[in-house]
Scaffold this motif. Structure first.
Motif, short mmCIF file in Angstrom:
data_model
loop_
_atom_site.label_atom_id
_atom_site.label_comp_id
_atom_site.label_asym_id
_atom_site.label_seq_id
_atom_site.Cartn_x
_atom_site.Cartn_y
_atom_site.Cartn_z
N ALA A 15 183.41 43.19 60.26
CA ALA A 15 182.30 43.39 61.65
C ALA A 15 183.26 44.10 62.59
N VAL A 16 184.16 43.50 62.90
CA VAL A 16 185.31 44.04 64.01
C VAL A 16 185.43 45.70 63.69
N LEU A 17 185.84 45.98 62.59
CA LEU A 17 186.04 47.56 62.27
C LEU A 17 185.04 48.29 62.12
N THR A 18 183.70 47.65 61.81
CA THR A 18 182.54 48.53 61.83
C THR A 18 182.27 48.72 63.28
N LEU A 19 182.48 47.80 64.09
CA LEU A 19 182.12 48.23 65.51
C LEU A 19 182.96 49.34 66.09
N CYS A 71 169.34 27.83 64.39
CA CYS A 71 168.22 28.09 65.33
C CYS A 71 168.74 28.87 66.56
N ALA A 72 169.93 28.13 67.16
CA ALA A 72 170.41 28.86 68.16
C ALA A 72 170.92 30.37 68.16
N LEU A 73 171.54 30.73 67.05
CA LEU A 73 171.94 31.78 66.72
C LEU A 73 170.50 32.75 66.69
N HIS A 74 169.54 32.28 65.84
CA HIS A 74 168.27 33.11 65.90
C HIS A 74 167.69 33.57 67.27
N VAL A 75 167.72 32.59 68.11
CA VAL A 75 167.14 32.72 69.19
C VAL A 75 167.83 33.70 69.95
N LEU A 76 169.24 33.67 69.98
CA LEU A 76 169.90 34.52 70.79
C LEU A 76 169.65 36.01 70.32
N GLN A 77 169.77 36.16 68.76
CA GLN A 77 169.41 37.38 68.14
C GLN A 77 167.95 38.04 68.82
N LEU A 119 172.84 38.25 64.44
CA LEU A 119 173.20 38.56 65.71
C LEU A 119 174.19 39.69 66.24
N PHE A 120 175.09 39.59 65.15
CA PHE A 120 176.05 40.87 65.35
C PHE A 120 175.29 42.33 65.21
N SER A 121 174.51 42.17 64.46
CA SER A 121 173.74 43.59 64.26
C SER A 121 173.10 44.03 65.40
N ALA A 122 172.41 42.93 65.76
CA ALA A 122 171.50 43.19 67.22
C ALA A 122 172.53 43.43 68.04
N LEU A 123 173.35 42.97 68.44
CA LEU A 123 174.55 43.15 69.58
C LEU A 123 175.29 44.46 69.28
N MET A 124 175.21 45.21 68.15
CA MET A 124 175.75 46.36 68.11
C MET A 124 174.74 47.45 68.59
N SER A 125 173.42 47.28 68.01
CA SER A 125 172.52 48.13 68.62
C SER A 125 172.22 48.20 70.20
N ARG A 126 172.62 46.81 70.69
CA ARG A 126 172.41 46.86 72.00
C ARG A 126 173.75 47.43 72.68
N LEU A 127 174.82 47.55 72.27
CA LEU A 127 176.03 47.88 73.05
C LEU A 127 176.20 49.45 72.63
N LEU A 128 175.73 50.03 71.47
CA LEU A 128 176.02 51.34 71.03
C LEU A 128 174.67 52.17 70.99
N LEU A 182 171.27 41.17 79.44
CA LEU A 182 172.10 40.20 78.54
C LEU A 182 173.67 40.93 78.27
N LEU A 183 173.78 42.07 78.89
CA LEU A 183 175.17 42.65 78.65
C LEU A 183 176.13 41.74 79.43
N ARG A 184 175.77 41.15 80.23
CA ARG A 184 176.96 39.98 81.01
C ARG A 184 177.23 39.13 80.06
N HIS A 185 176.36 38.75 79.33
CA HIS A 185 176.85 37.66 78.00
C HIS A 185 177.20 38.22 77.06
N VAL A 186 177.57 39.16 76.91
CA VAL A 186 177.84 40.10 75.55
C VAL A 186 179.09 39.36 75.12
N THR A 187 180.14 39.23 75.68
CA THR A 187 181.56 38.79 75.19
C THR A 187 181.29 37.54 74.46
#
Length: 1888
Positions: A1258-1262, A1148-1154, A1195-1204, A1166-1171
Motif C-alpha cells: 500500500a505504501v509503495l502504491t501511494l 465498523c469504525a473503519l467502515h464509518v471512517l471510509q 479505507l486506504f483506497s478512499a484516502l488515496m483518492s482524497r489525497l491524490l 478531513l485532510l487534517r486527520h489524514v495522518t
C-alpha cells in the motif's frame, strides 16, 4: 413595516397638493421595491423612482420645509430598511439627495434624528441596527457627520453589544458578532481624526475605547467561533493602528500585539491605552494569522517600514517581525492555507511598496543573492507552489511575479548586472515534470526578465509539453498563460529589434508556433482541439492578424483533420473581425462541415453561422438556409454536451434575429444590411422563428426518442426565452427587450408566433407523461414559466384524473410523472379550477389557499393508501403504492414558490403547522410499517432491532406476506425459483422507493422551514416534537434499511435536515443531531449481535450526514469528535475470543471512517486527520481479522483518492496529473514520517528472514502515484531513496515491481543518470558474482522504471546515458543462457530496449543476431518435452520477439524486416503471439516497410492458418493484426492481392463458415467477419463466387438485427463500410445483374444500422453511406469525410432512388420500414384501464423512430410511385400492395374519424396523448394513406377494381387530411400546413 406606514401617511399628506400625482407614482415604485424579492426587480423599481425624483425635486423646491418633510422622512424610512443591500442604499441616497436640493439642513436633521434613535432605543444594538450604522457611515456623508458628533455614545453601544455577543455565544454562523466588528472597523477607518485622540493622547484617552479594544482582542483570541469574524477583528485592530499620529507609535503598538500571544496574555500597551489582555485559553494558532493578515491588509507603509529601537538594534517591523510570522504561518497553519498564503502575497506587496524607504534606511539590497531573506523567500514560495487549496494558485502566481519584480528593481537600483536568481529559477522549472502545474506559474513570471529565446533554448520540449497540457483540464490555463507570455515577449523583442512588417512578424511566429497550433487544431481529441481554439487561436489572431493567411494555407486540405482546423479558424476569425462573407469554396466547405459525422466539426460550423460580435447583425439568407437544413438532421444526437452547445448556438442566432428585427422596426439599419433589404430580412427572421417553433413542437411527439424530445424542448425553451416578453426576475441576463411586444405584434399580424396555441400545449402535456425526469421537468418548467397562468378547465380536469391514476401506479417512472403532473396542476390552476377538481371533502374549507388545499388532499390520499397497505400490502403495492403520493407532496410543498409564500403568511401558520404535524406523523407510521414488513418475524421485539435485516430475512418476510394471498400449491411451485417473483418486486419497490421519498421530503421541509435567521415574530411550522419525530424517522431508516438507493436518497434529506438544525439559532434544535451522533457512537462501540453481512446498510451514512450538516466555515466540532472517537475505537485491541461471524466495533469504525472520507462535502476538511487515518489503515492491514484487513483496504483506497484525486488515465504508477513527492510531503509532513517508518520496518528482517508486511504494498502504491519534483539539496524525498533501493532484493515479486515504480518520484530528473550509473555498476560482472537473482531482477526493474519514457515527460539525452550503456555492454552475459533465470534475462533486455541510441552499433547488431538465433532455434510446443520447459521462458521469448520488432521498426533494413517475418511464420506460439500483440498495439506505425512486409506475410499464411483451426484466441489475434495492418484502404496493394493467388475465395469461404456454423464468441465473430469483408473488398471474385457474396450479405443481415449484441452489430457496420460500397457499385455494372438483389439488401442493412442505438455503429454505417455518395475515382486520394448518420440515411435513400428506382424490390424494401400496427387494439388497450404491471418490456432499439422514418421515407416512396407508368414490374407490385393494404388503410382512417369525433374519446384523451405506440400508429397510418392515394392516382383505371377500397385518389386524400386535422385537435398528429406539398403533412422538414 415602518416604511410602509410612512408611505401611507405620505400619500395621505400629499393627496390634496399639486404634486400629488408624481409623489404617488414615486411612492408606488418604492413600495414595489420593498415588496420585491429578486434583486433585478428591486433595481428596476428604484431606477423608476430615481427618474421620478428628478422631476419631483423641482416641485419640492417651491414648497416649504414642512411640506417636504413627509416625503424625505418616507424615503429615509425605506433607506433604513434597505441597509442590507449596498446598491439599493446608494440608489435611495441619490433619491433623497435629489429631493432635498435646497433643503440640506432639513435632511441633516432628519438623518440625525433617525440615527439618534438607534443609540437611544437600547443598550445592545440588533443586527439590523448594526447594519444601519455601517451603511450610513460608509455610504452617507450626513451619516458620517452625525457619528462624528456622536462618537462617544456609538462607542459605548458597540462595546456593550460586542460584550453581550461574546457572552451569549450565539450560533457559529450568526452575523451578529461579525456586524459589530465591522462597525468598529468602519469607525476606525472613516473617522480616524476623531478616534486618534482617544488612543494616542494621554489627555483624551477613552475608557470606552479601551474596553472595546479588549473585546476585540478576545475576538482575535478565539472567543468568537466564527473564523471570518476573527479575521475581520484583525483588520479592525490594524485600522486602529493607522490612526497613530507618529509611525513609531503605531509600530510599537504592533510589536506589542505580536508579542502578546507568546506571553499568553497580560497587559497590552496600545498608545496611551493600557489593556489587560485576556489569556488565550485554547490557542489554535489562528491568533497570529489574524494579526498578521490584518496588519498586512491595510496598515500604512510608513508604519511597516519603521525601525524598532526597543526590539533589537536596527530592526525593521516588516522584515524582522512580520516576515518570521508569515513563514511560521505557512508551515503551521495547514487548515487556513488560503489565508496564510494570502498573507505571504500581502507581505511581498508591502515590501515592494516599502522598497524606497528600506533602501534609504539600510543603504543596501534587501534581497541580495546570498542573503538569508532571499533564500527563505524562495524556499517559501517553492514549498507552497503545488498547494491544492482552491484559490491559492493565483497567490502563487502573484508571489513569483512580485518576488522577481522586487529582485529586478533592486538589481536595477544598485546597478547589478549579474542576476543568478533568474537562471536558478529557470533550471528548477525545466527539471520538473510537465504534469506539475507549479512549473508553469514561475515560468510565466520569469519570461519578461530572461527573454523568450533563452527560455526556449533551456526548455526545447516546451511546445510539446504545452500541447500535452492543453489536453489536461487543470493544466490548460497555466499552459495558455505561458504561451501568451512567450508570444508577447517574442513580438516585443522582434518589434524592438527590427522594423519588419506584420507579415514578417507572423512568419517568424509560424516558425516557432505553427506546428503546435496545427497539431492541436487538427487533433481528434475534443478537449485539445477546443482548448487550442478557445485559448490560443483567438488570442493569436488578435495579436497577429496576418497569421490568419498562414493558418488558412495550413488547413486547406480536404481531409477531416483539415476541416476540423479550418472551421475553428473561421470561427475564431469571425469573433475577431466580425462579418465574414460565406461564398464559393468557403460556403461549400462549410456545408461539408455541417454534414460531417464528427460532432466537434458540426458544432464549430454551427457556431460560425450563429455567432457574431454584434447581436443586432442579421443572419443572411444563406445562413438561414443552412440552419434550416442543419437543425432537423441533428435533433436526435445522443450527446448531452452537443445538445447544450446546440442550444447555446441557436440562442445566439435567435438573439441576432430578434435584435436586428427590432432595430429595423425602430428604423435603424443594422450593420451589414442595406435599407432596401430590411423588409425581406424582417420577414425571413419571423419565418425562421415560426419554422423553428413548429419543428420543435412536432418533434415532441411521444413516438420520438429521448434525444429528439430533449433537443426539441431545449430549442423550444430558447424560442420562448428569446422571442416572448416573459420577464424572469431570477435571471441576471437574457431578459427580453422592453420593445419586444412590438415585434410580437408584427409577427402575429403575419399569422405567426402563436407560441401558446393548442398544439403547443398538448405537445408539452404529452411530455409530462414521459418516462424520464429530464423531459418531464423541462416540459413542466416551460408550461409554468411561459404559458398562460391557468389551464383550460377541461384540460385541467383530465390532467388531474390522469395524475390521480399515475400516482396509483406501481411503476416508479409513472408515479413520478403523476407527481410532476400534480405540481404542474397546482401551479396552473386558480380557485375556480380548484373547485372543479375532485379533491377530498375535508380540503373544501381551505379552498381560498390553493397550496394548503392541494397539500391536504394529497395527505388524505397518502393516508388512504397507508390504510390500504395495512390491510393488504401486496394489493396496495400493486394498485396504490405510497411513493407516488409522497413524491407529489414533496414537489408541491418544496418546489412551488406560492406554497412557500403561503407558509410564511401569519394567518395560515396554524393550518400549515397542523398539516405538517399530521404529515410527519403519517410518514413516521409508514416508515415503521414498511421496515417492519421487511423484517423477519423473530418475536415481539423484532421491530425494535437496530440492525438492518439481511436479504434472506427480507425474502422470508415478503414470502410470508405473499402466502396470505396464495395457495400452498403455488407456494411450493415457486420455492425453487432463484429469480424474484413480481410479487416480491412489487413489495420491495413500494418499500424502498417510499422510504427514499420520505427522507427527501423531511429533509426538504427542514431546509425550507428552518432558516438560519428567524424573521421577527415568526412562528415555527415545525415545532420541537415534530422535528424529534422526523429525527427518529431518519434514524430508523438508516439503521434498518439495506437498499442503497433508499439509503442514498434518505441521506440527501438527512444531510439537509442536520444542516438546518445545526445552523438554527435555537439550542434545542442544535442538540438533536448532536444527540443522534452520541447515540450512534455509543451504539458503534457497544457489543454487536449482527452478522458481518449487515455491516453496510445506512449506519455509516448516519455519521456522514450529521458531520456534513455542520457549517463549512466553522470549526466542525462534531466531525472532530466523531473522527477522534472512531480512531480510538478502531485502534482498540481485538478480543481474545472474537467471533468471525459477528461484526466487530473496530471493523465498523473503519467502515464509518471510509464513508466519511468518501463524502464529497467533507473531503478537504478531513485532510487534517489524514495522518492518523493512514496510519490506522496501514496498521489494520496487518490484523489477524480478515474483516479488518478488508475494511482497511477500502479505507486506504478512499484516502488515496482524497489525497491524490481520481485517476483520469489508466496506468498504475504513472498518472498524467498529480503533485510531486516533495510537495506532497510538504503538505503532509507527519504522513511522510508514517510512510518512511513503514518502509524502514519492511527493511529490517528478523534473523535474516524477510517478514511479510501487508502494508508495504500500500505504501509503495501511494508513492508510485506521485510525480518527481525539482532537484533540491534539502528535499524531504531524499530520505525515501535508501529504503526503496534496498527493496530491490525483496523475495516477493510484487514488492520488487512496486518498489521500482515508487522509485521514480523519489529521484529528481537531473539525478537519474547518476543513479542509473550506480545501479548498472551494481549488476554482476560474471555468473559467479550472482548472490541473489531477486536482487539482480530488482535492480533491473528499477533501471527500467527510471528509463521508461512516460508520456510527454522530459526524456534523458542519449549522450548522458553513454556511461550507463557502457556498463550494460560490459554485462551483456546477463542476456546469454549463462544467466539461468529467464525473468532476469527478460528484464535486462527490457532495459536495453530503452537505450537504443546510446549503445555502440556493433553491440546492437550482435544483440539482434544472438536473439534471432535463439528464437530461430526454438521448437514448437508440440515437440517440447516437459523437462525442457522453464518457468518464465515464455516471457523471455516474447520480450525477445518484441525487441526484434522494435529494432526493425527503428532501424529498418530488409534483413531485419525479413527476420521479423520469418519469426512470425515459425510455429512457436509465444513468438507468434508476441509479434501479433506488438502489431495490434500499433508500435510498428513508424515504419511503413515493416508494416507492409508483415501484412504480406499474414496474407500469405492466412489460408494455412485458417485450415489448421488452432485455438480461437490465436485466430482472433491473427485476424486482428491483419485488419490493423490494412486499416486504411490505401495500404492494400497489388502485391497483397497477388499473395493470395487464388486462395481468396477459399479463405472467404472458411471465414464465413466459422461465422455461420461454429457460433463462437462475439469477439471472434467480429474479427472473422471484418477479415472476410477485407478480402471481399480487395480481391476479385467472379460470377461463380456470387454465392459467397450472398452468404456474406446474409451474415450481415443477421448481425444487424437489433436483438443481437453490440459487438456483432458493430461488426456488421464495419464490414458494410469496408466492402459494402464496392459490392453495391459492382452491381451497377451490366456484367453483374445478379448482385442487384444483394446490393438492395446491403442498403437495407445500412438503413437499419443507421438507426442503431449505439453511436459507434451508426458512425461506421455512415461510412458506408459516405463511400456510396463519393466519386469512385476519389476514394483513395484524400480520404472520405464521413457524414453524419442522418445525412447518410438521406443519402442512402437518394442513392436508392437514383440507381435502383426502376427495380420493384426497391419499393418492397422501403415499405418494410413502415410497420403495420393494430391501431384499434392500441386504442382499446388505452381505454381498458387494466392494472399496470411493475415492469414494461424494453424495446430492442430505443433509438429507432418508426414514425420519423415513415415521414423520411414518404417522399422517396412517392417518387418511386411516379415511375409506375413507365415500369411494368413496378406497376404490378404497386397494384398488389394496394390490393393488400388499401382496404385496411381506409378502414383505419374511418375508425379514427369515428372514434375521435365522439365525446367519449375525451375521457381518455390525456392518456392517449402520452401513448408512444398510438402516435407511431397514427403517423404510419397517415404516411401509408398518402402513399395509397398516390398509388391510386398513378395506377389510374387499373386500380378501380381494388376490392374493399371503393374511393378515388382525391377522396382518399381528403379523408386523410380530415383525419389528420381531427387527430391534430387531440395532439395525435401534426397540424397540416398550407405550405406543405399534398404528400407531406407536418413541418417543412418532415424528415426531421
Amino acid at each position: 413595516m415602518g416604511a410602509e406606514r410612512e408611505a401611507w401617511a405620505c400619500a395621505a399628506f400629499y393627496g390634496t397638493l399639486g404634486i400629488a400625482r408624481p409623489v404617488l407614482r414615486c411612492l408606488r415604485c418604492l413600495q414595489q421595491f420593498a415588496g420585491s424579492t429578486a434583486k433585478r426587480c428591486k433595481d428596476k423599481h428604484l431606477e423608476e423612482a430615481l427618474l421620478l425624483s428628478r422631476a419631483l425635486g423641482e416641485g419640492l423646491q417651491a414648497l416649504g420645509e414642512a411640506e417636504a418633510q413627509p416625503l424625505l422622512r418616507c424615503v429615509l424610512a425605506f433607506q433604513m430598511e434597505a441597509t442590507g443591500s449596498s446598491s439599493s442604499f446608494q440608489k435611495l441616497e441619490q433619491i433623497v439627495t435629489q429631493l432635498a436640493v435646497g433643503k440640506e439642513a432639513l435632511l441633516a436633521r432628519e438623518v440625525g434624528a433617525l440615527l439618534a434613535h438607534l443609540t437611544l432605543q437600547g443598550e445592545v444594538l440588533s443586527p439590523g441596527d448594526l447594519q444601519s450604522v455601517c451603511m450610513f457611515m460608509e455610504e452617507s456623508s450626513l451619516g458620517r457627520q452625525h457619528w462624528q458628533q456622536n462618537l462617544a455614545p456609538l462607542l459605548q453601544r458597540l462595546a456593550t453589544t460586542l460584550r453581550w455577543v461574546l457572552q451569549s455565544q450565539s450560533t457559529p454562523g450568526s452575523t451578529w458578532g461579525y456586524l459589530t466588528v465591522k462597525a468598529c472597523l468602519q469607525l476606525f477607518q472613516l473617522l480616524p481624526k476623531e478616534v486618534a485622540p482617544l488612543v494616542w493622547s494621554s489627555a483624551g484617552k477613552s475608557e470606552t475605547l479601551k474596553s472595546l479594544l479588549g473585546l476585540l482582542l478576545e475576538v482575535v483570541w478565539g472567543k468568537a467561533l466564527n473564523k471570518n469574524t476573527r479575521l475581520l477583528a484583525g483588520t479592525a485592530l490594524s485600522m486602529l493602528v493607522n490612526t497613530a499620529p507618529q509611525p513609531e507609535h503605531g509600530a510599537s503598538a504592533v510589536l506589542a500585539l505580536f508579542q502578546l500571544p507568546d506571553r499568553g496574555g497580560g497587559e497590552l500597551k496600545f498608545g496611551e491605552l493600557a489593556v489587560e489582555a485576556p489569556p488565550i485559553l485554547e490557542p489554535d494558532g489562528l491568533e497570529k494569522l489574524v494579526l498578521t493578515r490584518g496588519l498586512l491588509t491595510c496598515c500604512k507603509t510608513d508604519i511597516l517600514s519603521c525601525w524598532l529601537e526597543s526590539f533589537m538594534p536596527q530592526a525593521c517591523l516588516l522584515l524582522d517581525v512580520v516576515f518570521p510570522a508569515v513563514c511560521a504561518l505557512t508551515k503551521e497553519q495547514k487548515d487556513c492555507h488560503y489565508y496564510c498564503f494570502q498573507a505571504c502575497v500581502l507581505w511581498l506587496q508591502c515590501l515592494r511598496q516599502s522598497l524606497p524607504a528600506l533602501w534609504h534606511l539600510t543603504g543596501t539590497r534587501i534581497l541580495a543573492q546570498d542573503s538569508q531573506l532571499l533564500q527563505q523567500l524562495t524556499q517559501l514560495v517553492w514549498d507552497n507552489a503545488e498547494t491544492p487549496v482552491e484559490g491559492v494558485s493565483e497567490f502563487i502566481h502573484s508571489s513569483f511575479r512580485l518576488l522577481l519584480e522586487i529582485y529586478h528593481l533592486e538589481c536595477q537600483h544598485f546597478q547589478k548586472q549579474e542576476r543568478p536568481l533568474y537562471q536558478e529559477m529557470l533550471q528548477r522549472v525545466v527539471s520538473m515534470p510537465w504534469q506539475i502545474k507549479a512549473r508553469y506559474v514561475p515560468l510565466c513570471a520569469i519570461i519578461p526578465y530572461v527573454g523568450s529565446q533563452q527560455v526556449l533554448d533551456a526548455y526545447p520540449n516546451l511546445p510539446q509539453h504545452l500541447l500535452s497540457c492543453l489536453s489536461t483540464n487543470n493544466l490548460c490555463p497555466a499552459a495558455t498563460e505561458v504561451y501568451k507570455a512567450l508570444v508577447q515577449q517574442q513580438c516585443t523583442e522582434w518589434r524592438d529589434g527590427q522594423r519588419g512588417t506584420e507579415a514578417a512578424l507572423a512568419e517568424r511566429w509560424a516558425l516557432c508556433w505553427l506546428p503546435l497550433l496545427s497539431q492541436a487544431l487538427r487533433s481528434p481529441l475534443a478537449i485539445l482541439q477546443s482548448n487550442a481554439t478557445n485559448h490560443l487561436l483567438t488570442w493569436t489572431l488578435r495579436q497577429l492578424p496576418t497569421a490568419q493567411a498562414l493558418l488558412a494555407t495550413e488547413f486547406s486540405g480536404q481531409d477531416t483533420a483539415s476541416l476540423r482546423a479550418w472551421v475553428s479558424l473561421l470561427r475564431a476569425q469571425r469573433s475577431v473581425a466580425g462579418a465574414l462573407p460565406l461564398q464559393g469554396e468557403a460556403l461549400e466547405r462549410l456545408s461539408c462541415c455541417l454534414g460531417t459525422g464528427e460532432e466537434g466539426i458540426r458544432l464549430a460550423a454551427l457556431g460560425l453561422l450563429c455567432c457574431s460580435p454584434s447581436t443586432n447583425q442579421p443572419l443572411s439568407g444563406t445562413e438561414l438556409q443552412l440552419l434550416q437544413k442543419f437543425l432537423p438532421l441533428n435533433l436526435n444526437c445522443d450527446s448531452s454536451l452537443f445538445r447544450q452547445l446546440l442550444q447555446a448556438a441557436v440562442r445566439k442566432a435567435l438573439v441576432r434575429l430578434r435584435d436586428s428585427s427590432l432595430a429595423q422596426l425602430r428604423g435603424k439599419v443594422p450593420p451589414g444590411a442595406e435599407p432596401s433589404e430590411e423588409a425581406g430580412q424582417l420577414t425571413q427572421a419571423v419565418g425562421f422563428v415560426e419554422w423553428l417553433l413548429q419543428l420543435s413542437i412536432t418533434s415532441l411527439s411521444p413516438s420520438s426518442n429521448y434525444q429528439r424530445k430533449k433537443t426539441a424542448l431545449l430549442l423550444l425553451a430558447t424560442v420562448l426565452e428569446t422571442c416572448t416578453d416573459t420577464w424572469s426576475p431570477d435571471r441576471k441576463k437574457g431578459q427580453p427587450p422592453r420593445t419586444m411586444a412590438t415585434l410580437q405584434s408584427y409577427a402575429r399580424q403575419s399569422g405567426c408566433w402563436d407560441f401558446f396555441s393548442q398544439p403547443s400545449l398538448l405537445a408539452l402535456l404529452s411530455c409530462l407523461q414521459d418516462s424520464t425526469n429530464e423531459i418531464r421537468d423541462l416540459a413542466s418548467e416551460l408550461l409554468i414559466r411561459y404559458f398562460p397562468p391557468t389551464f383550460p378547465k377541461p384540460i385541467a380536469l383530465d390532467l388531474f384524473q390522469l395524475a390521480q391514476d399515475a400516482l396509483a401506479s406501481p411503476q416508479v417512472q409513472e408515479a413520478e410523472a403523476g407527481a410532476v403532473l400534480m405540481k404542474t396542476i397546482l401551479q396552473k390552476s386558480d380557485c375556480s379550477t380548484m373547485k372543479s377538481l375532485a379533491l377530498e371533502a375535508t380540503a373544501a374549507p381551505l379552498l381560498p389557499n390553493r397550496g394548503l388545499c392541494f397539500a391536504q388532499h394529497l395527505l388524505h390520499v397518502l393516508q388512504a393508501q397507508y390504510a390500504a397497505a395495512c390491510q393488504d400490502l401486496l394489493q396496495a403495492a400493486a394498485t396504490a403504492p405510497m411513493h407516488g403520493a409522497i413524491a407529489a407532496l414533496r414537489r408541491c410543498l418544496l418546489q412551488v414558490p406560492e406554497v412557500a409564500t403561503s407558509m410564511r403568511a401569519a394567518e395560515l401558520a396554524q393550518s400549515w403547522q397542523e398539516l405538517l404535524t399530521h404529515l410527519v406523523t403519517t410518514v413516521r407510521d409508514i416508515t415503521s410499517f414498511l421496515l417492519g414488513a421487511l423484517q423477519s418475524q423473530r418475536g415481539p421485539g423484532a421491530n425494535e432491532q437496530a440492525a438492518a435485516p439481511s436479504f434472506a430475512d427480507m425474502g422470508n418476510a415478503i414470502s410470508s406476506l405473499i402466502t396470505h394471498r396464495k395457495s400452498r400449491g403455488q407456494e411450493e411451485e415457486e420455492e425453487d425459483s432463484v429469480l424474484l417473483s413480481e410479487e416480491h418486486s412489487l413489495i420491495l419497490t413500494c418499500c424502498w422507493v417510499s422510504v427514499k421519498e420520505i427522507g427527501l421530503l423531511l429533509g426538504g421541509l427542514a431546509e425550507l422551514l428552518l432558516p438560519p435567521v428567524l424573521p421577527t415574530g415568526s412562528r415555527s411550522l415545525l415545532p420541537l416534537p415534530t422535528l424529534q419525530t422526523a429525527a427518529r424517522v431518519f434514524q430508523e431508516i438508516l439503521l434498518r434499511c439495506r437498499h442503497w438507493g433508499a439509503v442514498e436518497g434518505c441521506s440527501m434529506g438527512f444531510t439537509k435536515f442536520c444542516a438546518a438544525l445545526l445552523n438554527h439559532p435555537d439550542v434545542e434544535l442544535q442538540a438533536i443531531p448532536q444527540t443522534m451522533l452520541e447515540q450512534g457512537l455509543e451504539a458503534l462501540g457497544g457489543p454487536r449481535s449482527s452478522s458481518i453481512t449487515r455491516r453496510a446498510a445506512g449506519f455509516p451514512m448516519l455519521f456522514l450526514c450529521i458531520a456534513g450538516g455542520e457549517a463549512p466555515a466553522q470549526a466542525r466540532p462534531l466531525l472532530t469528535r466523531c473522527v477522534q472517537t472512531l480512531l480510538a475505537l478502531a485502534t482498540m485491541a481485538l478480543p481474545q475470543d472474537w467471533d468471525q461471524t459477528l461484526d466487530l466495533p473496530q471493523v465498523c469504525a473503519l467502515h464509518v471512517l471510509q464513508t466519511l472520507v468518501r463524502g464529497t462535502g467533507l473531503g478537504s476538511v478531513l485532510l487534517r486527520h489524514v495522518t492518523p487515518m493512514v496510519a490506522l489503515a496501514l496498521r489494520s492491514l496487518d490484523s489477524p481479522c480478515w474483516a479488518m484487513r478488508n475494511a482497511a483496504i477500502q479505507l486506504f483506497s478512499a484516502l488515496m483518492s482524497r489525497l491524490l484525486g481520481q485517476q483520469r488515465r489508466r496506468g498504475e504508477g504513472c498518472p498524467a496529473e498529480g503533485v510531486s513527492l516533495q510537495a506532497f510531503l510538504g503538505q503532509h509532513p507527519e504522513l511522510g514520517a508514517v510512510l518512511l517508518g513503514e518502509l524502514g520496518t519492511a527493511m529490517g528482517p528478523v534473523l535474516g528472514e524477510h517478514r511479510l508486511r501487508p502494508a508495504l504494498h500500500a505504501v509503495l502504491t501511494l508513492l508510485a502515484q506521485l510525480q518527481p519534483g525539482a532537484d533540491s539539496p534539502d528535499s524531504l524525498s531524499a530520505h525515501f531513496l535508501g529504503p526503496l533501493l534496498g527493496l530491490a532484493g525483496s523475495p516477493i515479486y510484487a514488492v520488487r515491481v512496486m518498489a521500482a515504480k515508487a522509485l521514480v518520484p523519489v529521484v529528481p530528473p537531473p539525478r537519474r543518470c547518476e543513479l542509473l550509473l550506480q545501479l548498472a555498476q551494481q549488476l554482476p560482472d560474471a555468473p559467479g558474482q550472482v548472490h541473489s537473482h531477486n536482487a539482480v531482477h530488482g535492480l533491473l526493474l528499477q533501471m527500467r522504471a527510471l528509463l521508461a519514457p512516460a508520456l510527454g515527460t522530459n526524456g534523458l539525452l542519449a549522450e548522458a546515458l553513454h556511461p550507463v550503456a557502457s556498463q550494460l555492454e560490459a554485462r551483456g552475459w546477463l542476456l546469454t543462457p549463462a544467466q539461468r533465470c529467464p525473468l532476469v534475462r527478460a528484464a535486462f533486455l527490457q532495459v536495453l530496449a530503452l537505450l537504443p541510441a546510446s549503445f555502440s552499433p556493433g553491440f546492437v547488431q550482435s544483440l539482434c543476431d544472438a536473439i534471432s538465433a535463439e528464437l530461430g532455434s526454438l521448437l514448437p510446443w508440440a515437440k517440447l518435452g516437459c523437462a525442457e520447459l522453464q518457468v518464465g521462458s515464455a516471457i523471455l521469448h516474447q520480450t525477445m520477439a518484441r525487441f526484434i520488432c522494435s529494432t526493425a521498426a527503428q532501424l529498418a533494413g530488409s534483413e531485419r524486416i525479413g527476420t521479423v517475418c520469418s519469426l512470425l511464420q515459425q510455429l512457436n506460439p509465444d513468438v507468434q503471439l508476441a509479434i501479433l500483440s506488438w502489431v495490434i498495439a500499433g508500435e510498428g506505425g513508424t515504419c511503413e516497410e515493416l508494416e507492409k512486409a508483415l501484412g504480406l506475410t499474414l496474407l500469405e499464411s492466412l489460408g494455412s492458418v485458417l485450415q489448421e483451426r488452432r485455438d480461437k484466441e490465436f485466430l482472433r489475434l491473427y485476424l486482428e493484426a491483419l485488419l490493423h495492418l490494412y486499416r486504411d484502404p490505401s495500404l492494400w496493394s497489388q502485391e497483397a492481392s497477388h499473395k493470395l493467388q487464388g486462395s481468396s475465395a477459399a479463405c472467404l469461404e472458411m471465414l464465413l463458415h466459422m461465422v455461420e456454423a461454429e457460433c463462437p464468441d462475439p469477439d471472434f465473430v467480429f474479427q472473422a467477419l471484418c477479415a472476410a469483408s477485407l478480402l471481399l473488398a480487395h480481391c476479385r471474385f467472379g460470377d461463380k463466387d456470387s454465392v459467397l457474396v450472398e452468404r456474406w450479405c446474409a451474415v450481415l443481415e443477421e448481425c444487424s438485427r437489433s436483438a443481437t449484441s453490440e459487438v456483432l452489430r458493430l461488426a456488421a457496420a464495419l464490414s458494410l463500410q469496408t466492402a459494402g460500397a464496392s459490392v453495391v457499385r459492382r452491381s451497377l455494372h451490366a456484367a453483374c445483374p445478379s448482385l442487384v438483389p444483394v446490393a438492395l439488401r446491403l442498403i437495407n442493412v445500412g438503413i437499419h444500422l443507421l438507426q442503431d442505438e449505439e453511436r459507434e455503429v451508426r458512425h461506421k454505417a455512415s461510412g458506408f453511406a459516405s463511400l456510396l455518395q463519393q466519386d469512385p475515382g476519389e476514394l483513395l486520394q484524400d480520404g472520405c469525410v464521413f457524414v453524419q448518420d442522418n445525412v447518410g440515411l438521406l443519402g442512402l435513400l437518394k442513392f436508392l432512388l437514383r440507381e435502383f428506382g426502376e427495380h420493384p424490390e426497391t419499393l418492397n424494401l422501403l415499405l418494410q420500414h413502415l410497420p403495420v400496427l393494430d391501431l384499434r387494439g392500441i386504442v382499446e388497450e388505452i381505454e381498458a384501464s387494466k392494472a399496470t404491471s411493475l415492469y414494461k418490456e424494453d424495446e430492442p432499439n430505443v433509438f429507432a423512430e418508426p414514425a420519423v422514418l415513415a415521414w423520411q421515407l414518404l417522399p422517396v416512396l412517392l417518387q418511386l410511385l411516379k415511375k409506375v407508368p413507365s415500369s411494368h414490374p413496378l406497376r404490378d407490385f404497386a397494384l398488389r400492395w394496394l390490393v393488400a393494404a388499401g382496404p385496411g388503410i381506409l378502414c383505419d382512417l374511418r375508425y379514427c374519424k369515428h372514434h375521435w369525433s365522439q365525446d367519449a374519446a375525451a375521457q381518455r384523451r390525456m392518456k392517449a396523448l402520452g401513448c408512444a405506440k398510438l402516435h407511431t400508429a397514427t403517423a404510419v397510418l397517415l404516411a401509408r394513406a398518402r402513399l395509397a392515394a398516390q398509388a391510386l392516382q398513378v395506377l389510374g383505371e387499373g386500380a378501380t377494381a381494388v376490392p374493399g377500397l371503393g374511393c378515388s385518389a382525391q377522396e382518399l386524400e381528403q379523408e386523410c387530411t380530415l383525419v389528420q386535422r381531427l387527430l391534430a385537435q387531440h395532439g395525435l398528429a401534426p397540424v397540416p400546413s398550407q405550405d406543405n406539398i399534398p404528400g407531406e403533412p407536418g413541418p417543412p422538414s418532415g424528415a426531421a
